[in-house]
Design a protein around this motif. Sequence first.
Motif, PDB file in Angstrom:
ATOM      1  N   GLU A   4      50.740  66.943  70.799  1.00  0.00           N
ATOM      2  CA  GLU A   4      49.613  66.011  70.774  1.00  0.00           C
ATOM      3  C   GLU A   4      48.677  66.303  69.597  1.00  0.00           C
ATOM      4  O   GLU A   4      48.127  65.385  68.980  1.00  0.00           O
ATOM      5  CB  GLU A   4      48.834  66.083  72.091  1.00  0.00           C
ATOM      6  CG  GLU A   4      49.543  65.465  73.283  1.00  0.00           C
ATOM      7  CD  GLU A   4      50.619  66.370  73.875  1.00  0.00           C
ATOM      8  OE1 GLU A   4      50.666  67.565  73.489  1.00  0.00           O
ATOM      9  OE2 GLU A   4      51.394  65.895  74.705  1.00  0.00           O
ATOM     10  N   GLU A   5      48.495  67.567  69.273  1.00  0.00           N
ATOM     11  CA  GLU A   5      47.633  67.922  68.147  1.00  0.00           C
ATOM     12  C   GLU A   5      48.211  67.409  66.832  1.00  0.00           C
ATOM     13  O   GLU A   5      47.479  66.891  65.976  1.00  0.00           O
ATOM     14  CB  GLU A   5      47.456  69.439  68.091  1.00  0.00           C
ATOM     15  CG  GLU A   5      46.598  70.007  69.227  1.00  0.00           C
ATOM     16  CD  GLU A   5      46.542  71.528  69.205  1.00  0.00           C
ATOM     17  OE1 GLU A   5      45.642  72.092  69.850  1.00  0.00           O
ATOM     18  OE2 GLU A   5      47.400  72.151  68.534  1.00  0.00           O
ATOM     19  N   ALA A   6      49.526  67.530  66.678  1.00  0.00           N
ATOM     20  CA  ALA A   6      50.167  67.033  65.459  1.00  0.00           C
ATOM     21  C   ALA A   6      50.018  65.517  65.347  1.00  0.00           C
ATOM     22  O   ALA A   6      49.747  64.987  64.259  1.00  0.00           O
ATOM     23  CB  ALA A   6      51.644  67.425  65.456  1.00  0.00           C
ATOM     24  N   GLN A   7      50.184  64.822  66.472  1.00  0.00           N
ATOM     25  CA  GLN A   7      50.012  63.370  66.461  1.00  0.00           C
ATOM     26  C   GLN A   7      48.589  62.994  66.062  1.00  0.00           C
ATOM     27  O   GLN A   7      48.377  62.057  65.287  1.00  0.00           O
ATOM     28  CB  GLN A   7      50.344  62.806  67.840  1.00  0.00           C
ATOM     29  CG  GLN A   7      51.810  62.919  68.217  1.00  0.00           C
ATOM     30  CD  GLN A   7      52.064  62.618  69.680  1.00  0.00           C
ATOM     31  OE1 GLN A   7      51.136  62.405  70.463  1.00  0.00           O
ATOM     32  NE2 GLN A   7      53.330  62.592  70.072  1.00  0.00           N
ATOM     33  N   GLU A   8      47.621  63.718  66.588  1.00  0.00           N
ATOM     34  CA  GLU A   8      46.223  63.454  66.274  1.00  0.00           C
ATOM     35  C   GLU A   8      45.941  63.630  64.780  1.00  0.00           C
ATOM     36  O   GLU A   8      45.113  62.911  64.194  1.00  0.00           O
ATOM     37  CB  GLU A   8      45.321  64.385  67.087  1.00  0.00           C
ATOM     38  CG  GLU A   8      43.833  64.227  66.827  1.00  0.00           C
ATOM     39  CD  GLU A   8      43.281  62.879  67.283  1.00  0.00           C
ATOM     40  OE1 GLU A   8      42.226  62.486  66.751  1.00  0.00           O
ATOM     41  OE2 GLU A   8      43.916  62.226  68.139  1.00  0.00           O
ATOM     42  N   MET A   9      46.664  64.551  64.154  1.00  0.00           N
ATOM     43  CA  MET A   9      46.461  64.833  62.735  1.00  0.00           C
ATOM     44  C   MET A   9      47.366  63.991  61.833  1.00  0.00           C
ATOM     45  O   MET A   9      47.383  64.191  60.624  1.00  0.00           O
ATOM     46  CB  MET A   9      46.714  66.325  62.464  1.00  0.00           C
ATOM     47  CG  MET A   9      45.770  67.266  63.207  1.00  0.00           C
ATOM     48  SD  MET A   9      44.037  67.008  62.751  1.00  0.00           S
ATOM     49  CE  MET A   9      44.080  67.534  61.043  1.00  0.00           C
ATOM     50  N   HIS A  10      48.141  63.066  62.418  1.00  0.00           N
ATOM     51  CA  HIS A  10      49.086  62.229  61.663  1.00  0.00           C
ATOM     52  C   HIS A  10      50.087  63.098  60.915  1.00  0.00           C
ATOM     53  O   HIS A  10      50.406  62.847  59.743  1.00  0.00           O
ATOM     54  CB  HIS A  10      48.351  61.318  60.666  1.00  0.00           C
ATOM     55  CG  HIS A  10      47.292  60.468  61.283  1.00  0.00           C
ATOM     56  ND1 HIS A  10      47.573  59.304  61.974  1.00  0.00           N
ATOM     57  CD2 HIS A  10      45.950  60.616  61.342  1.00  0.00           C
ATOM     58  CE1 HIS A  10      46.448  58.768  62.409  1.00  0.00           C
ATOM     59  NE2 HIS A  10      45.447  59.554  62.057  1.00  0.00           N
ATOM     60  N   MET A  11      50.592  64.119  61.592  1.00  0.00           N
ATOM     61  CA  MET A  11      51.523  65.053  60.976  1.00  0.00           C
ATOM     62  C   MET A  11      52.709  65.291  61.892  1.00  0.00           C
ATOM     63  O   MET A  11      52.607  65.145  63.114  1.00  0.00           O
ATOM     64  CB  MET A  11      50.831  66.393  60.686  1.00  0.00           C
ATOM     65  CG  MET A  11      49.639  66.312  59.757  1.00  0.00           C
ATOM     66  SD  MET A  11      48.715  67.880  59.665  1.00  0.00           S
ATOM     67  CE  MET A  11      49.867  68.882  58.728  1.00  0.00           C
ATOM     68  N   THR A  53      52.450  58.444  61.824  1.00  0.00           N
ATOM     69  CA  THR A  53      52.637  59.839  61.425  1.00  0.00           C
ATOM     70  C   THR A  53      53.212  59.966  60.019  1.00  0.00           C
ATOM     71  O   THR A  53      52.695  60.712  59.186  1.00  0.00           O
ATOM     72  CB  THR A  53      53.560  60.564  62.413  1.00  0.00           C
ATOM     73  OG1 THR A  53      52.954  60.590  63.699  1.00  0.00           O
ATOM     74  CG2 THR A  53      53.821  61.997  61.965  1.00  0.00           C
ATOM     75  N   LEU A  54      54.299  59.235  59.744  1.00  0.00           N
ATOM     76  CA  LEU A  54      55.005  59.415  58.480  1.00  0.00           C
ATOM     77  C   LEU A  54      54.325  58.719  57.306  1.00  0.00           C
ATOM     78  O   LEU A  54      54.369  59.217  56.174  1.00  0.00           O
ATOM     79  CB  LEU A  54      56.451  58.910  58.609  1.00  0.00           C
ATOM     80  CG  LEU A  54      57.350  59.654  59.595  1.00  0.00           C
ATOM     81  CD1 LEU A  54      58.753  59.069  59.564  1.00  0.00           C
ATOM     82  CD2 LEU A  54      57.401  61.144  59.269  1.00  0.00           C
TER      83      LEU A  54
END
Length: 258
Positions: free
Chosen positions: A225-232, A52-53
């Motif tokens: 989960e959506e944020a994880q999918e977007m690497h955010m 993510t980071l």
Amino acid sequence: MKQGKITSLWIPKGGGFKTTTAQSLAHGIKLLRPEVEILVIGADYQRNLTDTLAPSAPDFVMSLREILTHKVGINEAIVKLDKAGFDFIPESSLLAGIDLELQQTGSEYRLREALDELEKYYDYIFIDLPPATGSLTINALTASDQILIPSKASRYAETGVESIPNIMAPVLKYTNPNLKIAGVVFGDVSNTNLAKGLIVRITSFVESLGAKAYKAQIRHTVEVEEAQEMHMSLFEYSPNGTATQDSLAFVKEFLEEN
């Protein structure tokens, strides 16, 4: 160099909302107090925090594993996340074999010694730990001022929380008698009677240890989960979302005592 508050995020159970909480603390504190300096240390061989980071960070080099095995200095391994405003030490999948490399007498102090070599002062240092209880966890707990327990409202999480005192015992006795439990924060919380009952039981146990359960709870939403999918992070992906605002409420509560 003497550092600010060092917090290990840890629960001896996988999928316990640790990585999401670590991100939320770093982003939330920078949002509320932009002047403070923050270092986030990834310590899980699954590399979820790095995904993510710093998704472009290569594996195998300049990570916590290389720091603990004296292959690089800690200051060389720091990645400056200019957009986020804080610093980061990425993870390596090779951390999975770190127990084999930290068998010498005194190796449980490696991370504490490395943090003493930091050239920059950090107000907050957060260590995102794996659920395992091997040498890496002992290193982090030896170096930390406190443990923050990110927990879901589940039976498996309850079992993990209940195991913490026994795992802490040798650390308190031999390497870090001042280690404290800051408290437990509940994430991915559903509005069910089962979840409410588990929260009551886990809260009661944590309070019996002299710690607290944070009032702010991060409700279950698909945003995570959506944020994880977007690497955010949540703060980047959905600034006004339910989980983000819940996380911000937790960060404010955390800052009141830290």
